[in-house]
Design an enzyme around this catalytic site. Structure first.
Site, PDB file in Angstrom:
ATOM      1  N   ARG A  30     -11.942   0.309   2.596  1.00 45.09           N
ATOM      2  CA  ARG A  30     -11.675  -0.968   1.919  1.00 45.09           C
ATOM      3  C   ARG A  30     -12.953  -1.652   1.425  1.00 45.09           C
ATOM      4  O   ARG A  30     -13.006  -2.189   0.323  1.00 45.09           O
ATOM      5  CB  ARG A  30     -10.962  -1.896   2.918  1.00 45.09           C
TER       6      ARG A  30
ATOM      7  N   ARG B  10       1.170  -4.519  -0.384  1.00 48.66           N
ATOM      8  CA  ARG B  10       0.458  -5.175   0.721  1.00 48.66           C
ATOM      9  C   ARG B  10       1.060  -6.533   1.117  1.00 48.66           C
ATOM     10  O   ARG B  10       1.202  -6.807   2.317  1.00 48.66           O
ATOM     11  CB  ARG B  10      -1.036  -5.313   0.410  1.00 48.66           C
TER      12      ARG B  10
ATOM     13  N   CYS C  81      15.126  -5.747  -6.487  1.00 45.40           N
ATOM     14  CA  CYS C  81      16.252  -6.417  -5.812  1.00 45.40           C
ATOM     15  C   CYS C  81      16.040  -6.489  -4.309  1.00 45.40           C
ATOM     16  O   CYS C  81      16.809  -5.886  -3.536  1.00 45.40           O
ATOM     17  CB  CYS C  81      17.541  -5.683  -6.110  1.00 45.40           C
TER      18      CYS C  81
HETATM   19  N1  PLP Z   1     -11.329   5.982   9.347  1.00 44.10           N
HETATM   20  C1  PLP Z   1     -10.113   6.088   9.893  1.00 44.10           C
HETATM   21  C2  PLP Z   1      -9.914   7.079  10.991  1.00 44.10           C
HETATM   22  C3  PLP Z   1      -9.065   5.275   9.475  1.00 44.10           C
HETATM   23  O1  PLP Z   1      -7.854   5.387  10.023  1.00 44.10           O
HETATM   24  C4  PLP Z   1      -9.313   4.325   8.429  1.00 44.10           C
HETATM   25  C5  PLP Z   1      -8.261   3.421   7.975  1.00 44.10           C
HETATM   26  O2  PLP Z   1      -7.264   3.185   8.549  1.00 44.10           O
HETATM   27  C6  PLP Z   1     -10.588   4.269   7.869  1.00 44.10           C
HETATM   28  C7  PLP Z   1     -11.573   5.095   8.348  1.00 44.10           C
HETATM   29  C8  PLP Z   1     -10.915   3.309   6.769  1.00 44.10           C
HETATM   30  O3  PLP Z   1     -10.729   2.015   7.153  1.00 44.10           O
HETATM   31  P1  PLP Z   1     -11.199   0.831   6.211  1.00 44.10           P
HETATM   32  O4  PLP Z   1     -10.585   1.059   4.881  1.00 44.10           O
HETATM   33  O5  PLP Z   1     -10.701  -0.380   6.854  1.00 44.10           O
HETATM   34  O6  PLP Z   1     -12.693   0.896   6.145  1.00 44.10           O
END
Ligand code: PLP
Length: 453
Positions: free
Chosen positions: A291, A327, A359
């Protein structure tokens, strides 16, 4: 909305040098737009913050797996964190070297394990002793050895949304630390397996450093103990999870913020904390940000179809829906909503519900959101839609997947076109009893009668 990459210029919201209303004309709505400079900035800032550490940054593809996005990071030296054979293939196709790929996930199939072995990836993050056994079988059958990091569950509450917290003892992720310790001390030689490290990932959208500190301290203590006991460990994988700001810009509840600066400051604090903890440690490191690298580098642009008043509520019905961006439905997530045409200074804000055409009452992006005057035909952008947005899209209600556009400076490219109806419907197949013959109940009855005669 205002950050370095999406901001108003001459009254029009732009991605770097490209006005988003011009893109709407070119590709139609709804569409996703990502900014290449924003992607590069977030990656470079993270890499710089960790510079000097022997670290591999494995971009977590699940956040946004468009080839153009992965290739952007790959060219900057990124590896990949993948959780399926599909993601493994996407990473390799986009040019990520296999030796920089970690394969995570709680339920890898034998076929996926084999695919990782055949590709020659850096490590499998193994989440259960059953999975370890399965991997040993698959590797032995192929005459090879699998590099493994055991994902330990540190029993730390990340303090984030319940649906994206992963490091508590009652979550499905990882192996209990005591169990992992006992197992590793008792099983030093495992045919087909090379235990190279330990891993954690405690959750996503973390805005507080403390849970990380606690989890990493526990992980490092275990690592030291196992090394002292003679295990040839060499790597720690700290997972991902660093959060971004979803509330920012001139229309947000808490006033004008600057999400790029906020995320950068969070990364700096995180990197400082890690540096402090790993001092003198004989290990190299993996980080799995998702993210953080893409979230604020993307927007979803939509057009207002109708505005209607139902009793006291005003509804703004847009042409994007929960199938495009789930989301808000799934996590009650907040996305700032901004008009593509800059509102007049001091324009009165009025609370409206912004909803999609599907819907379901849950097809709601925002309730009672104060927005400046919005009219039918207006264009709006949902901000912070670069992560866990397009990748979670579906064709629910038989709505084709929206296109994705990547902007770089004053250029843009459609990096995934809008799905056409033929492609969407063409995926279905008629069984032979429906294809080309009349199989109505009346015909079936007649057939049975003929059979009985
Ligand atoms: N690594 C693992 C094992 C994950 O499950 C996730 C996300 O769920 C991530 C990395 C990436 O997380 P983020 O997008 O919050 O950095």
């Amino acid at each position: 909305m205002s950050n370095r990459y999406f901001s108003y210029r001459d009254g029009r919201l732009q991605a770097s040098g490209v006005p988003l209303d011009a893109l709407a004309e070119a590709v139609g709505t709804p569409f996703y737009c990502y900014d290449a400079d924003a992607l590069e900035h977030s990656y470079s800032h993270f890499a710089t913050a960790l510079s000097g550490l022997p670290a591999t940054i494995c971009y977590a593809l699940k956040a946004n797996s468009n080839q153009a996005v992965i290739a952007t990071f790959a060219r900057l030296g990124a590896g990949a964190d993948v959780v399926s054979e599909g993601e493994l293939r996407r990473a390799l196709t986009a040019g990520v070297p296999a030796r920089k790929i970690v394969f995570a996930g709680v339920g890898k199939t034998p076929r996926e394990l084999a695919a990782g072995l055949d590709a020659g990836i850096l490590q499998f993050n193994v989440e259960s002793l059953s999975e370890l056994k399965r991997l040993a079988e698959v590797a032995t059958a192929r005459g090879t050895t699998a590099p493994v990091a055991l994902r330990v569950n540190p029993d730390v509450d990340a303090g984030t949304h319940a649906k994206i917290t992963t490091g508590r003892a009652d979550s499905k992720f990882g192996i209990d630390a005591a169990e992992a310790r006992a197992f590793l001390l008792a099983n030093r030689e495992i045919p087909g397996i090379r235990i190279e490290g330990l891993a954690v990932h405690i959750g996503s959208q973390l805005t507080d450093i403390q849970p990380y500190r606690l989890a990493f301290e526990r992980l490092i203590a275990l690592y030291r103990e196992l090394k002292t006991a003679g295990l040839p460990l060499k790597r720690l994988d700290f997972g991902g999870g660093i959060g971004i700001s979803y509330r920012h810009g001139p229309l947000s509840e808490n006033g004008a913020g600057e999400e790029v600066g906020e995320a950068d400051a969070r990364v700096t604090a995180y990197a400082e904390m890690v540096r402090g903890l790993v001092q003198g440690l004989d290990a190299d490191f993996v980080f799995e940000p998702g993210r953080l690298l893409v979230g604020n580098a993307g927007v979803l642009v939509t057009r207002v179809l109708y505005v209607k008043d139902n009793g006291p509520r005003r509804f703004v019905i847009v042409d994007a829906a929960m199938n495009d961006l789930i989301r808000p439905t799934l996590y009650d997530a907040w996305h700032e909503i901004v008009p593509l045409t800059q509102p007049a200074a001091g324009a009165a804000l009025r609370p409206v519900d912004v909803v999609g055409p599907i819907c379901e009452s849950s097809d709601t992006f925002a309730r009672e959101r104060p927005l400046p005057p919005v009219a039918e035909g207006d264009l709006l952008a949902f901000s912070s839609a670069g992560a866990y947005s397009f990748v979670m899209a579906s064709t629910y209600n038989s709505r084709p997947l929206a296109p994705e556009v990547l902007v770089r400076g004053d250029r843009y490219a459609v990096v995934r076109p809008r799905m056409d109806y033929e492609t969407m419907i063409g995926q279905d197949r008629l069984p032979d009893w429906l294809a080309g013959q009349d199989d109505s109940p009346r015909q079936r009855k007649a057939g049975r009668a003929r059979g009985a005669a």
